[in-house]
Write a protein that holds these residues in place. Sequence first.
Motif, PDB file in Angstrom:
ATOM      1  N   ALA A 116       0.827  -1.200   0.000  1.00 15.60           N
ATOM      2  CA  ALA A 116       0.000   0.000   0.000  1.00 15.60           C
ATOM      3  C   ALA A 116       0.863   1.251   0.000  1.00 15.60           C
ATOM      4  O   ALA A 116       2.001   1.242   0.475  1.00 15.60           O
ATOM      5  CB  ALA A 116      -0.904  -0.010   1.231  1.00 15.60           C
ATOM      6  N   PRO A 117       0.347   2.356  -0.528  1.00 14.22           N
ATOM      7  CA  PRO A 117       1.082   3.618  -0.469  1.00 14.22           C
ATOM      8  C   PRO A 117       1.417   3.999   0.970  1.00 14.22           C
ATOM      9  O   PRO A 117       0.631   3.773   1.883  1.00 14.22           O
ATOM     10  CB  PRO A 117       0.096   4.625  -1.085  1.00 14.22           C
ATOM     11  N   GLY A 118       2.595   4.563   1.167  1.00 16.32           N
ATOM     12  CA  GLY A 118       3.018   4.966   2.496  1.00 16.32           C
ATOM     13  C   GLY A 118       3.684   3.871   3.291  1.00 16.32           C
ATOM     14  O   GLY A 118       4.107   4.103   4.429  1.00 16.32           O
ATOM     15  N   SER A 136      -9.054  -0.037   0.380  1.00 19.83           N
ATOM     16  CA  SER A 136     -10.292   0.737   0.297  1.00 19.83           C
ATOM     17  C   SER A 136     -10.222   2.028   1.114  1.00 19.83           C
ATOM     18  O   SER A 136     -10.895   3.008   0.793  1.00 19.83           O
ATOM     19  CB  SER A 136     -11.479  -0.113   0.769  1.00 19.83           C
ATOM     20  N   ALA A 137      -9.394   2.041   2.162  1.00 17.34           N
ATOM     21  CA  ALA A 137      -9.298   3.226   3.017  1.00 17.34           C
ATOM     22  C   ALA A 137      -8.411   4.313   2.430  1.00 17.34           C
ATOM     23  O   ALA A 137      -8.309   5.411   2.998  1.00 17.34           O
ATOM     24  CB  ALA A 137      -8.760   2.833   4.388  1.00 17.34           C
ATOM     25  N   LEU A 138      -7.776   4.050   1.285  1.00 19.85           N
ATOM     26  CA  LEU A 138      -6.822   5.016   0.735  1.00 19.85           C
ATOM     27  C   LEU A 138      -7.493   6.327   0.355  1.00 19.85           C
ATOM     28  O   LEU A 138      -6.934   7.414   0.537  1.00 19.85           O
ATOM     29  CB  LEU A 138      -6.116   4.408  -0.478  1.00 19.85           C
ATOM     30  N   HIS A 139      -8.709   6.237  -0.191  1.00 18.11           N
ATOM     31  CA  HIS A 139      -9.455   7.433  -0.588  1.00 18.11           C
ATOM     32  C   HIS A 139     -10.891   7.317  -0.064  1.00 18.11           C
ATOM     33  O   HIS A 139     -11.352   6.231   0.282  1.00 18.11           O
ATOM     34  CB  HIS A 139      -9.449   7.603  -2.101  1.00 18.11           C
ATOM     35  N   ALA A 140     -11.584   8.434  -0.036  1.00 21.76           N
ATOM     36  CA  ALA A 140     -12.972   8.456   0.421  1.00 21.76           C
ATOM     37  C   ALA A 140     -13.873   8.813  -0.744  1.00 21.76           C
ATOM     38  O   ALA A 140     -13.705   9.865  -1.367  1.00 21.76           O
ATOM     39  CB  ALA A 140     -13.153   9.467   1.550  1.00 21.76           C
ATOM     40  N   GLY A 141     -14.823   7.948  -1.039  1.00 23.62           N
ATOM     41  CA  GLY A 141     -15.773   8.214  -2.103  1.00 23.62           C
ATOM     42  C   GLY A 141     -16.900   9.121  -1.640  1.00 23.62           C
ATOM     43  O   GLY A 141     -16.968   9.527  -0.470  1.00 23.62           O
ATOM     44  N   ALA A 188     -10.176  14.585   2.962  1.00 20.82           N
ATOM     45  CA  ALA A 188     -10.687  14.133   1.671  1.00 20.82           C
ATOM     46  C   ALA A 188     -10.661  15.258   0.645  1.00 20.82           C
ATOM     47  O   ALA A 188     -10.320  15.055  -0.528  1.00 20.82           O
ATOM     48  CB  ALA A 188     -12.103  13.580   1.835  1.00 20.82           C
ATOM     49  N   GLU A 189     -11.016  16.467   1.079  1.00 18.95           N
ATOM     50  CA  GLU A 189     -11.010  17.623   0.181  1.00 18.95           C
ATOM     51  C   GLU A 189      -9.599  17.925  -0.321  1.00 18.95           C
ATOM     52  O   GLU A 189      -9.393  18.294  -1.478  1.00 18.95           O
ATOM     53  CB  GLU A 189     -11.576  18.842   0.916  1.00 18.95           C
ATOM     54  N   LEU A 190      -8.611  17.745   0.551  1.00 13.80           N
ATOM     55  CA  LEU A 190      -7.220  17.986   0.172  1.00 13.80           C
ATOM     56  C   LEU A 190      -6.651  16.872  -0.702  1.00 13.80           C
ATOM     57  O   LEU A 190      -5.601  17.045  -1.318  1.00 13.80           O
ATOM     58  CB  LEU A 190      -6.353  18.133   1.425  1.00 13.80           C
ATOM     59  N   GLY A 191      -7.328  15.712  -0.713  1.00 15.24           N
ATOM     60  CA  GLY A 191      -6.866  14.597  -1.523  1.00 15.24           C
ATOM     61  C   GLY A 191      -5.723  13.811  -0.921  1.00 15.24           C
ATOM     62  O   GLY A 191      -4.997  13.113  -1.645  1.00 15.24           O
ATOM     63  N   VAL A 192      -5.550  13.890   0.402  1.00 16.27           N
ATOM     64  CA  VAL A 192      -4.461  13.137   1.016  1.00 16.27           C
ATOM     65  C   VAL A 192      -4.846  11.663   1.134  1.00 16.27           C
ATOM     66  O   VAL A 192      -6.037  11.310   1.138  1.00 16.27           O
ATOM     67  CB  VAL A 192      -4.109  13.702   2.411  1.00 16.27           C
ATOM     68  N   ASP A 193      -3.865  10.812   1.225  1.00 12.01           N
ATOM     69  CA  ASP A 193      -4.120   9.392   1.421  1.00 12.01           C
ATOM     70  C   ASP A 193      -4.708   9.146   2.812  1.00 12.01           C
ATOM     71  O   ASP A 193      -4.369   9.843   3.772  1.00 12.01           O
ATOM     72  CB  ASP A 193      -2.826   8.589   1.280  1.00 12.01           C
ATOM     73  N   TYR A 194      -5.561   8.154   2.915  1.00 14.44           N
ATOM     74  CA  TYR A 194      -6.170   7.713   4.162  1.00 14.44           C
ATOM     75  C   TYR A 194      -6.875   8.873   4.901  1.00 14.44           C
ATOM     76  O   TYR A 194      -6.568   9.186   6.052  1.00 14.44           O
ATOM     77  CB  TYR A 194      -5.131   7.061   5.078  1.00 14.44           C
ATOM     78  N   PRO A 195      -7.854   9.497   4.264  1.00 21.33           N
ATOM     79  CA  PRO A 195      -8.541  10.617   4.911  1.00 21.33           C
ATOM     80  C   PRO A 195      -9.304  10.224   6.164  1.00 21.33           C
ATOM     81  O   PRO A 195      -9.604  11.084   6.996  1.00 21.33           O
ATOM     82  CB  PRO A 195      -9.489  11.127   3.822  1.00 21.33           C
TER      83      PRO A 195
END
Length: 260
Positions: A116-118, A136-141, A188-195
């Motif tokens: 996984a990233p990081g 699945s936790a990498l980004h928030a839909g 999530a708005e900033l687009g960081v991993d694992y928001p």
Amino acid sequence: MTDAAGPWEIVDALTAWARRTAWCDWVELAGSLGRGAGDPMSDVDAGLGVLLDGATYDDRRDAALAAARGYAVVAGELIQHLGGAERPADHLVLQYADGRQLSLVVMVADSRPGLAPGSRAVFDRSGRLAAPFAPSALHAGDEQRREWAFLGWWGLADVAKHAGRGRVWRAIESLHEVRTFVWQLHAAELGVDYPGFGAVSVQNADLPEPAGLAATLPPAAEPAAVLAAARALGDVLEPLAAPHAVDGVRDEALRRLGDT
């Protein structure tokens, strides 16, 4: 006081043990050390993939725990059960007497389809961690963000309710929960991993907090102070929640905050 040798000695001990243990398939290093941002105070966040080869998963986990007890003098330990019968996994948490900490997730090796990233692979016997994968936790839909937005406004309504009843500490707990949702939406708005990790992920990325967040800390455990902080938090939540169709619960929260 953390040992001057720092956490890397624990990483090295874990890796050396895995290399000489045939049923250990991989060791993954996460957290600040995995990102290359660790310091002597960092705990060791790691994952261990094990092969059963006729043994039980419990046998493998217990052997991993026994090995971890030998990396330094143990002051305390905890096992948290994470997986189910089909995909067992356990979180081994060890506090060493010298201040260092190990957070080791043990799982069946094929539970992890890649890296996984990081995170970084410090040992990979079969090459299982050679390919990247996005958990699945990498980004928030959109659905996840809407849930955070909904619960944020719902929680502010609860702050008003509890403060109005004079239940100040319940109001403060609800306020803190809403601030967590705000951090998650901001991440999530900033687009960081694992928001979902909220403030942790934002600060790990060296990005700023949501504007106005400092005003959401009540200066006293009193209803008026908590309500003022809640109104300030509503101002922070407003633009983050606006895209997510939660007007009904928002309106009720604002009505309660306005009435109290």
